[in-house]
Design a protein around this motif. Structure first.
Motif, mmCIF file in Angstrom:
data_model
loop_
_atom_site.group_PDB
_atom_site.id
_atom_site.type_symbol
_atom_site.label_atom_id
_atom_site.label_comp_id
_atom_site.label_asym_id
_atom_site.label_seq_id
_atom_site.Cartn_x
_atom_site.Cartn_y
_atom_site.Cartn_z
ATOM 1 N N ARG A 142 0.812 -1.203 0.054
ATOM 2 C CA ARG A 142 0.030 -0.144 0.065
ATOM 3 C C ARG A 142 0.815 1.238 -0.017
ATOM 4 O O ARG A 142 1.961 1.152 0.883
ATOM 5 N N THR A 143 0.655 2.192 -0.914
ATOM 6 C CA THR A 143 1.479 3.472 -0.951
ATOM 7 C C THR A 143 0.291 4.554 -0.783
ATOM 8 O O THR A 143 -0.905 4.668 -1.238
ATOM 9 N N VAL A 144 0.842 5.789 -0.492
ATOM 10 C CA VAL A 144 -0.019 7.058 -0.399
ATOM 11 C C VAL A 144 0.797 7.955 -1.395
ATOM 12 O O VAL A 144 2.087 8.118 -1.215
ATOM 13 N N ALA A 145 0.281 9.008 -1.904
ATOM 14 C CA ALA A 145 0.915 10.244 -2.344
ATOM 15 C C ALA A 145 1.640 10.948 -1.477
ATOM 16 O O ALA A 145 0.652 11.563 -0.655
ATOM 17 N N ALA A 146 2.757 10.989 -1.346
ATOM 18 C CA ALA A 146 3.065 11.957 -0.145
ATOM 19 C C ALA A 146 4.692 12.086 -0.416
ATOM 20 O O ALA A 146 5.412 10.938 -1.025
ATOM 21 N N GLY A 147 5.171 13.135 0.075
ATOM 22 C CA GLY A 147 6.653 13.360 -0.177
ATOM 23 C C GLY A 147 7.234 13.893 1.134
ATOM 24 O O GLY A 147 6.865 14.414 1.994
ATOM 25 N N SER A 148 8.760 13.707 0.921
ATOM 26 C CA SER A 148 9.610 14.232 1.976
ATOM 27 C C SER A 148 10.875 14.140 1.316
ATOM 28 O O SER A 148 11.381 13.535 0.705
ATOM 29 N N LEU A 149 11.849 14.899 2.268
ATOM 30 C CA LEU A 149 13.039 14.990 2.075
ATOM 31 C C LEU A 149 13.930 14.756 3.334
ATOM 32 O O LEU A 149 13.238 15.089 4.263
ATOM 33 N N ASN A 150 15.175 14.622 3.421
ATOM 34 C CA ASN A 150 15.896 14.438 4.621
ATOM 35 C C ASN A 150 17.023 15.561 4.704
ATOM 36 O O ASN A 150 17.649 16.027 3.542
ATOM 37 N N LEU A 151 17.218 16.263 5.711
ATOM 38 C CA LEU A 151 18.063 17.233 6.104
ATOM 39 C C LEU A 151 19.099 16.534 6.992
ATOM 40 O O LEU A 151 18.952 16.021 8.082
#
Ligand SMILES: [Fe+2]
Ligand SMILES: [Fe+2]
Length: 299
Positions: free
Chosen positions: A249-258
């Motif tokens: 299962r996947t959702v439309a969602a984004g992230s980045l790492n600092l």
């Protein structure tokens, strides 16, 4: 009249405020599609990338020091040359060094041509220097396959490079995360266990202080024996590690790492930007659907 604020100490014990020696943006799995094609049929990957780039631009404009951007593979979904050019523009416009890794969805030769200005058909060991910090980029991909392998000669080249330490240590980047997978499809499309073990041995007792990876579409962390591993989520989609067993299962969602490196350690912060993508479900495959994806790959 005295200014009470001036008397407030910055730390409870009088120690100096810690400042990172290096600050890196770690972005992964942007999966840019051809113009007019939605990623997984529902996600505007270009919009997700623009949101990520906008966050970095906002930080730079606010005076935050950032030393480099690392993009750890699956930069495009199908290797479209124009998608690489759009990516190069979107991140290149930030005015920072951008370090690119190859992912299983990329087309290695096209990525090399469009982003590295090279024509190599085989994996390239990239070595970058950001001040005293060394960033070594591996290529864990096998053309036409979703799973990952680190070839013996590639690991030997890594060993040769690591034989000489860097002043501020080394960060290793690769696409296929060298950690147990969070879902059944990712179990199948994993870095081979022998490659994970070989990488573990290659970085042991060297100046490698952190391994950065992608591919899991989920921000997570772990250890490769003594060396920490930080996985950046995808800019466009997120794997649900709590989906019913056997399903994907996947959702439309984004992230980045600092990623912030300090004189005696590091910190990795996950910065989500889900709201820009609507955060709806991208897909949910039951056991049969999951098996069908693997079977198609075997064909
Ligand atoms: Fe990916
Ligand atoms: Fe991947």
């Amino acid at each position: 009249m005295t200014d009470d604020r001036a008397a407030v100490p910055p730390t409870p014990d009088g120690s100096a405020v810690e400042r990172p020696t290096h600050r890196l943006i770690h972005l992964s799995d942007t999966h840019l599609t051809e113009i007019g094609v939605k990623y997984n049929g529902v996600i505007d990957a270009d919009a997700a990338l623009a949101t990520a780039a906008g966050l970095v631009r906002g930080a730079l404009d606010a005076g935050v020091t950032i030393d480099a951007v690392i993009a750890s593979g699956d930069l495009t979904d199908t290797g479209d040359p124009d998608a690489y050019r759009r990516l190069s523009t979107a991140l290149g416009d930030l005015g920072l060094p951008v370090i690119w890794a190859v992912g299983n969805h990329d087309v290695r030769v096209t990525l090399h041509e469009q982003l590295l200005g090279r024509s190599d058909t085989e994996p390239v060991l990239q070595v970058h220097r950001i001040g005293g910090l060394r960033i070594v980029v591996l290529d864990s991909t096998v053309p036409g396959r979703g799973d990952g392998v680190l070839a013996a000669d590639h690991l030997a080249a890594l060993g040769d490079e690591l034989a000489t330490p860097a002043d501020d240590g080394t960060v290793v980047v690769l696409h296929h995360a060298p950690l147990p997978a969070p879902s059944p499809l990712l179990e199948y499309f994993a870095l081979h266990r022998a490659s994970r073990a070989a990488l573990r041995d290659a970085v042991a007792d060297t100046d490698v202080r952190l391994v950065l990876a992608g591919h899991h579409h989920l921000a997570r962390s772990g250890m490769l024996r003594q060396v920490p591993v930080a996985v950046a989520g995808s800019a466009a989609i997120r794997t649900d590690p709590l989906a019913p067993r056997g399903t994907e299962r996947t959702v439309a969602a984004g992230s980045l790492n600092l990623v912030e490196l300090f004189a005696d350690g590091h910190a990795v912060s996950v910065i989500p930007f889900d709201e820009a993508l609507g955060a709806g479900q991208a897909f949910h495959l039951d056991q049969a659907g999951t098996d069908a994806v693997i079977r198609r790959h075997l064909a």
